[in-house]
Design a protein around this motif. Structure first.
Motif, PDB file in Angstrom:
ATOM      1  N   ARG A  29       2.443   4.673 -11.561  1.00 26.55           N
ATOM      2  CA  ARG A  29       1.551   4.021 -10.651  1.00 26.55           C
ATOM      3  C   ARG A  29       1.616   2.525 -11.493  1.00 26.55           C
ATOM      4  NH1 ARG A  29      -0.329   8.239  -7.839  1.00 26.55           N
ATOM      5  NH2 ARG A  29      -1.594   9.193  -9.591  1.00 26.55           N
ATOM      6  N   ILE A  65       0.781  -1.041  -0.106  1.00 26.77           N
ATOM      7  CA  ILE A  65       0.004   0.074   0.315  1.00 26.77           C
ATOM      8  C   ILE A  65       0.991   1.039   0.083  1.00 26.77           C
ATOM      9  CG2 ILE A  65      -1.571   1.232   1.358  1.00 26.77           C
ATOM     10  CD1 ILE A  65      -2.762  -1.294   2.253  1.00 26.77           C
ATOM     11  N   LEU A  66       1.923   1.205   0.815  1.00 29.52           N
ATOM     12  CA  LEU A  66       2.752   2.451   0.756  1.00 29.52           C
ATOM     13  C   LEU A  66       3.654   2.671  -0.475  1.00 29.52           C
ATOM     14  CD1 LEU A  66       4.519   2.137   4.394  1.00 29.52           C
ATOM     15  CD2 LEU A  66       2.472   3.484   3.729  1.00 29.52           C
ATOM     16  N   MET A  82       2.493   1.580  -3.418  1.00 23.10           N
ATOM     17  CA  MET A  82       1.568   2.112  -4.558  1.00 23.10           C
ATOM     18  C   MET A  82       1.146   3.662  -4.205  1.00 23.10           C
ATOM     19  SD  MET A  82       1.441   0.354  -7.118  1.00 23.10           S
ATOM     20  CE  MET A  82      -0.203   0.698  -7.562  1.00 23.10           C
ATOM     21  N   GLY A  83       0.993   4.224  -2.978  1.00 24.76           N
ATOM     22  CA  GLY A  83       0.493   5.276  -2.505  1.00 24.76           C
ATOM     23  C   GLY A  83       1.476   6.710  -2.429  1.00 24.76           C
ATOM     24  N   MET A  84       2.783   6.146  -2.488  1.00 20.67           N
ATOM     25  CA  MET A  84       3.623   7.423  -2.380  1.00 20.67           C
ATOM     26  C   MET A  84       4.114   7.952  -3.619  1.00 20.67           C
ATOM     27  SD  MET A  84       7.189   5.551  -1.162  1.00 20.67           S
ATOM     28  CE  MET A  84       8.214   4.362  -2.031  1.00 20.67           C
ATOM     29  N   ASP A  96       3.093  10.079  -6.066  1.00 23.09           N
ATOM     30  CA  ASP A  96       2.986  11.458  -6.211  1.00 23.09           C
ATOM     31  C   ASP A  96       4.146  12.196  -5.514  1.00 23.09           C
ATOM     32  OD1 ASP A  96       0.468  12.415  -7.829  1.00 23.09           O
ATOM     33  OD2 ASP A  96      -0.290  10.634  -6.462  1.00 23.09           O
TER      34      ASP A  96
END
Lengths: 241, 241
Positions: free
Chosen positions: A221, A110-111, A113-115, A117
């Motif tokens: 992403r 999750i981290l 994929m999420g970071m 930007d």
């Protein structure tokens, strides 16, 4: 039959629990900041009407959590709690249950994929040069291209966390690393550690890096998702047994 | 001039620190599992050659961290540490510094962007029905469409965290919520809380929900990114002053 009013349960919270809560409230009400000295054990004991031992135990807890520290000649002062240090001691994979381990493994995906930007917002030429060096070094070692290796994962993805510019996030990555390693070794012991690609195109570290250089958060992403596919596959379709 | 060999610094770690580390090592070496009883204070004190007070303090720390607990008639037993509970006490926004607050605010954006694959993996009809209800309820309240409201954010995004199926992640969301609220109120006090959209199309909760119903992780991630744009904008282009 006579209807009785509902009885409130007896308060079973320990004295130390109550004192801990009162101490935290005291810090806030007095608007105490990091570095400020706090009253002595004896003063707290007198104000709260409890024994010095109880106050001492509550303060010990706050010290364990990193909220206060003892200074020579100054007594105790408020401290900026270090969120990550607090985690470290309890994040030993051998002491965590299977379900929590799985959740932490997922959290790492999750981290990453999420970071994305934040990578595009903060990257600079030095970062890209460093990444180039990391990728070139791993290519020189000529690992089998589609075989998972923890070391090169750590070097490459650790650099990405660093580029994100978020220290708390980097701290998490360091905490999750042992979990990741442990889960991987566990699977390998069972003969299931050979991560396979179930679908999609294989995305290498070099391809990710090139994407970071010339792509957009959206393209990166999608590339990262494909790069992490073996791990997602592992989570969504766990090996039997 | 005679070259001296480098001196090792004197070990300044406290006795309690050392005993804490030794206790953790003891649990591991003896392969103790959650629920297992551990030896008594006195036995540890004898084996380690330290006072009972030192052992007691080290055990108190482990209890504060949730690694052991006291059971009636059984003494102390090993406990599954609750990662989230450990955080709770130190996550008071008024006790955290500005930089850490900013990092935690960013972390929330990272989690929401990163958990998308898990939403698509775990969503079911009941979840989508619940979301429909949440969205319908907020539409009935007819807030100004493009104005940020904490309550409806919490209802909608909280449901998404729940759909992810990851309890540790849900715990984080609950921890980050006060930080989010605090930062929002802080900005509002300064007259900067009126989140504006700097670019891109406005994506509503209904649009996100429809995307979750018929879209793919890729389309949903792009929609979520646009939905979160005011927050990203806020982080990347902080208001002056």
């Amino acid at each position: 039959m006579k209807r009785f009013k509902k009885m409130e349960p007896v308060d079973k919270g320990s004295l130390v629990d109550k004192v801990e809560v009162r101490l935290l409230a005291f810090f806030k009400e007095n608007n105490l900041k990091v570095g400020d000295a706090i009253p002595k054990e004896l003063e707290f004991a007198a104000s709260l009407g409890v024994s010095r031992t109880v106050v001492r135990e509550a303060l010990l807890r706050l010290r364990t959590l990193g909220l206060v520290e003892s200074k020579k000649h100054r007594g105790m002062i408020l401290k900026q709690p270090d969120i990550i240090t607090n985690f470290e001691r309890i994040m030993d994979p051998t002491l965590l249950g299977e379900d929590v381990l799985k959740q932490l493994f997922e959290l790492r995906l999750i981290l990453e994929m999420g970071m994305v930007d934040f990578l595009f917002e903060h990257k600079n030429q030095k970062d890209l040069d460093d990444l180039e060096e990391i990728v070139a070094a791993e290519e020189a070692l000529s690992y089998t291209a589609n075989r998972f290796s923890l070391d090169r994962e750590v070097a490459f993805h650790g650099k990405l966390y660093q580029i994100s510019g978020n220290k708390t996030l980097m701290g998490f990555q360091n905490l999750l690393l042992p979990v990741f390693e442990y889960k991987y070794l566990q699977e390998e012991k069972k003969g299931k550690g050979d991560y396979k690609y179930s679908k999609g195109q294989f995305v290498t570290h070099r391809m990710l890096m090139d994407n970071l250089k010339v792509g957009t958060p959206e393209t990166f992403r999608n590339a990262m998702r494909r790069h992490l596919e073996p791990h997602f596959d592992h989570v969504f379709n766990p090996p039997k047994g």
